[in-house]
Design a protein around this motif. Structure first.
Motif, PDB file in Angstrom:
ATOM      1  N   LEU A 123      -6.126   1.751   6.604  1.00  0.00           N
ATOM      2  CA  LEU A 123      -4.992   1.904   7.527  1.00  0.00           C
ATOM      3  C   LEU A 123      -5.275   2.965   8.462  1.00  0.00           C
ATOM      4  O   LEU A 123      -5.637   3.919   8.085  1.00  0.00           O
ATOM      5  N   TYR A 124      -4.797   2.667   9.744  1.00  0.00           N
ATOM      6  CA  TYR A 124      -4.674   3.764  10.841  1.00  0.00           C
ATOM      7  C   TYR A 124      -3.101   3.673  11.231  1.00  0.00           C
ATOM      8  O   TYR A 124      -2.745   2.795  11.629  1.00  0.00           O
ATOM      9  N   TYR A 125      -2.753   4.981  10.816  1.00  0.00           N
ATOM     10  CA  TYR A 125      -1.241   5.109  11.082  1.00  0.00           C
ATOM     11  C   TYR A 125      -0.923   6.622  11.592  1.00  0.00           C
ATOM     12  O   TYR A 125      -1.615   7.338  11.561  1.00  0.00           O
ATOM     13  N   GLU A 126       0.336   6.551  12.183  1.00  0.00           N
ATOM     14  CA  GLU A 126       0.837   7.809  12.585  1.00  0.00           C
ATOM     15  C   GLU A 126       2.213   8.395  11.542  1.00  0.00           C
ATOM     16  O   GLU A 126       2.817   7.590  11.056  1.00  0.00           O
ATOM     17  N   THR A 127       2.037   9.621  11.228  1.00  0.00           N
ATOM     18  CA  THR A 127       3.262  10.312  10.410  1.00  0.00           C
ATOM     19  C   THR A 127       4.023  10.830  11.311  1.00  0.00           C
ATOM     20  O   THR A 127       3.675  11.288  12.556  1.00  0.00           O
ATOM     21  N   ALA A 128       5.208  11.347  10.756  1.00  0.00           N
ATOM     22  CA  ALA A 128       6.165  12.441  11.259  1.00  0.00           C
ATOM     23  C   ALA A 128       5.426  13.653  11.320  1.00  0.00           C
ATOM     24  O   ALA A 128       4.694  14.181  10.199  1.00  0.00           O
ATOM     25  N   GLU A 129       5.628  14.625  12.285  1.00  0.00           N
ATOM     26  CA  GLU A 129       5.230  15.889  12.308  1.00  0.00           C
ATOM     27  C   GLU A 129       5.929  16.896  11.102  1.00  0.00           C
ATOM     28  O   GLU A 129       5.484  18.011  10.877  1.00  0.00           O
ATOM     29  N   GLN A 130       6.867  16.235  10.430  1.00  0.00           N
ATOM     30  CA  GLN A 130       7.604  17.267   9.781  1.00  0.00           C
ATOM     31  C   GLN A 130       7.417  16.661   8.203  1.00  0.00           C
ATOM     32  O   GLN A 130       7.415  15.391   8.056  1.00  0.00           O
ATOM     33  N   LEU A 131       7.315  17.725   7.297  1.00  0.00           N
ATOM     34  CA  LEU A 131       7.182  17.258   5.732  1.00  0.00           C
ATOM     35  C   LEU A 131       8.543  16.585   5.406  1.00  0.00           C
ATOM     36  O   LEU A 131       9.455  16.895   5.934  1.00  0.00           O
ATOM     37  N   PRO A 132       8.569  15.593   4.486  1.00  0.00           N
ATOM     38  CA  PRO A 132       9.735  15.019   3.834  1.00  0.00           C
ATOM     39  C   PRO A 132      10.656  16.018   3.371  1.00  0.00           C
ATOM     40  O   PRO A 132      10.388  17.263   3.136  1.00  0.00           O
ATOM     41  N   VAL A 133      11.982  15.801   3.476  1.00  0.00           N
ATOM     42  CA  VAL A 133      13.015  16.943   2.864  1.00  0.00           C
ATOM     43  C   VAL A 133      13.710  16.011   1.773  1.00  0.00           C
ATOM     44  O   VAL A 133      14.024  14.959   1.865  1.00  0.00           O
ATOM     45  N   THR A 134      13.905  16.723   0.697  1.00  0.00           N
ATOM     46  CA  THR A 134      14.497  16.204  -0.379  1.00  0.00           C
ATOM     47  C   THR A 134      15.887  17.000  -0.686  1.00  0.00           C
ATOM     48  O   THR A 134      15.737  18.451  -0.599  1.00  0.00           O
ATOM     49  N   VAL A 135      17.009  16.467  -0.830  1.00  0.00           N
ATOM     50  CA  VAL A 135      18.204  17.065  -0.885  1.00  0.00           C
ATOM     51  C   VAL A 135      19.098  16.242  -1.993  1.00  0.00           C
ATOM     52  O   VAL A 135      19.192  14.943  -1.902  1.00  0.00           O
TER      53      VAL A 135
ATOM     54  N   PHE B 152       0.844  -1.126  -0.057  1.00  0.00           N
ATOM     55  CA  PHE B 152      -0.044   0.053  -0.055  1.00  0.00           C
ATOM     56  C   PHE B 152       0.841   1.226  -0.066  1.00  0.00           C
ATOM     57  O   PHE B 152       1.515   1.613   1.129  1.00  0.00           O
ATOM     58  N   THR B 153       1.054   1.942  -1.269  1.00  0.00           N
ATOM     59  CA  THR B 153       1.835   3.160  -1.384  1.00  0.00           C
ATOM     60  C   THR B 153       1.315   4.330  -0.801  1.00  0.00           C
ATOM     61  O   THR B 153       0.130   4.648  -1.184  1.00  0.00           O
ATOM     62  N   LEU B 154       1.874   4.859   0.345  1.00  0.00           N
ATOM     63  CA  LEU B 154       1.411   6.179   0.894  1.00  0.00           C
ATOM     64  C   LEU B 154       1.765   7.258   0.187  1.00  0.00           C
ATOM     65  O   LEU B 154       3.002   7.224  -0.346  1.00  0.00           O
ATOM     66  N   PRO B 155       0.922   8.503   0.253  1.00  0.00           N
ATOM     67  CA  PRO B 155       1.565   9.610  -0.078  1.00  0.00           C
ATOM     68  C   PRO B 155       2.923  10.026   0.286  1.00  0.00           C
ATOM     69  O   PRO B 155       3.223   9.863   1.620  1.00  0.00           O
ATOM     70  N   ASP B 156       3.624  10.674  -0.586  1.00  0.00           N
ATOM     71  CA  ASP B 156       5.307  11.024  -0.140  1.00  0.00           C
ATOM     72  C   ASP B 156       5.183  12.009   0.965  1.00  0.00           C
ATOM     73  O   ASP B 156       6.125  12.119   2.021  1.00  0.00           O
ATOM     74  N   ASN B 157       4.169  12.972   1.310  1.00  0.00           N
ATOM     75  CA  ASN B 157       3.929  13.748   2.442  1.00  0.00           C
ATOM     76  C   ASN B 157       3.171  13.172   3.698  1.00  0.00           C
ATOM     77  O   ASN B 157       2.659  13.860   4.473  1.00  0.00           O
ATOM     78  N   ALA B 158       2.802  11.823   3.365  1.00  0.00           N
ATOM     79  CA  ALA B 158       2.155  11.202   4.494  1.00  0.00           C
ATOM     80  C   ALA B 158       2.663   9.844   4.829  1.00  0.00           C
ATOM     81  O   ALA B 158       1.981   8.770   4.800  1.00  0.00           O
ATOM     82  N   LYS B 159       3.879   9.576   4.703  1.00  0.00           N
ATOM     83  CA  LYS B 159       4.468   8.336   5.008  1.00  0.00           C
ATOM     84  C   LYS B 159       4.144   7.760   6.595  1.00  0.00           C
ATOM     85  O   LYS B 159       4.094   8.647   7.316  1.00  0.00           O
TER      86      LYS B 159
END
Length: 225
Positions: A114-126, A53-60
């Motif tokens: 699914l019920y899940y927790e995300t991190a409070e920070q949005l993803p960072v790309t570098v 189940f692939t989750l959105p990049d801003n809600a992994k």
């Protein structure tokens, strides 16, 4: 790494000074914070050969709380959550290294909630430099909780790498693979791939880093509020 909060977020938010509310919300990126936490998501699971189940990049997912298998070849019903390093069995699911959710292959799950927790920070790309002799790329100045994706841009073997579990050391890597190291501050590619630069997307650790986008710099309330 440096840059821990000089004052807790709770203290800054509880001051109750109406003249600071707007600045506090902006500096703390309150919208991002409210968007984090517990999520509910229902949808289709990937191809039968993938079972992800692939989750959105801003809600992994950072922690899988539970769920329900809606449609499958077997074991429709409540989902049993197991740790990331466990071997999956019937009716079970776990978070992948990249923050998606994978189901037991034989169950042939096609739809789930699914019920899940995300991190409070949005993803960072570098874009980072990789030391070819060691396969190491430093995540400066932001440390990571989870590596979402890694793409080798230049070097002997290029392209999107398979992300392995955090803490997988050089000896556990194969060609075309990468892993976040235990300290969360470096990512390693296989030395034999001779990667020299890469693009990394990851969940940052809260409270790390002096850059303008880090929680620590924004919540240095002595300086900003």
């Amino acid at each position: 790494m440096s840059g821990f909060l000089t004052r807790p977020l709770r203290d800054a938010g509880n001051e109750g000074n109406p003249n600071k509310v707007g600045s506090f919300n902006q500096l703390a990126k309150m919208g991002d914070a409210l968007a984090g936490g517990e999520r509910y998501l229902r949808g289709a699971v990937g191809a039968v050969t993938v079972h992800v189940f692939t989750l959105p990049d801003n809600a992994k997912a950072h922690r899988l709380l539970g769920g329900f298998i809606i449609a499958a070849g077997a074991n429709v019903g409540p989902l049993q959550v197991v740790p990331e390093d466990a071997v999956l069995a019937a009716g079970q699911a776990q978070i992948t290294a990249a923050g998606d959710v994978i189901f037991f292959a034989t169950d042939a799950v096609t739809e789930a909630e699914l019920y899940y927790e995300t991190a409070e920070q949005l993803p960072v790309t570098v874009d980072v430099t990789v030391v070819a002799a060691s396969g190491v790329a430093a995540l400066t100045p932001r440390a990571a909780m989870r590596l979402i994706s890694a793409e080798a841009l230049t070097g002997g073997v290029t392209g999107v790498a398979t992300v392995l579990a955090r803490g997988t050391l050089q000896a556990g890597l194969a060609s075309g693979q990468a892993a976040l190291q235990p300290n969360g501050e470096t990512v390693e590619f296989l030395i034999a791939d001779a990667v020299t630069s890469a693009r990394l997307t990851y969940m940052p650790q809260p409270g790390f880093g002096p850059t303008p986008e880090s929680v620590a710099s924004k919540m240095d309330v002595d300086a900003n509020l």
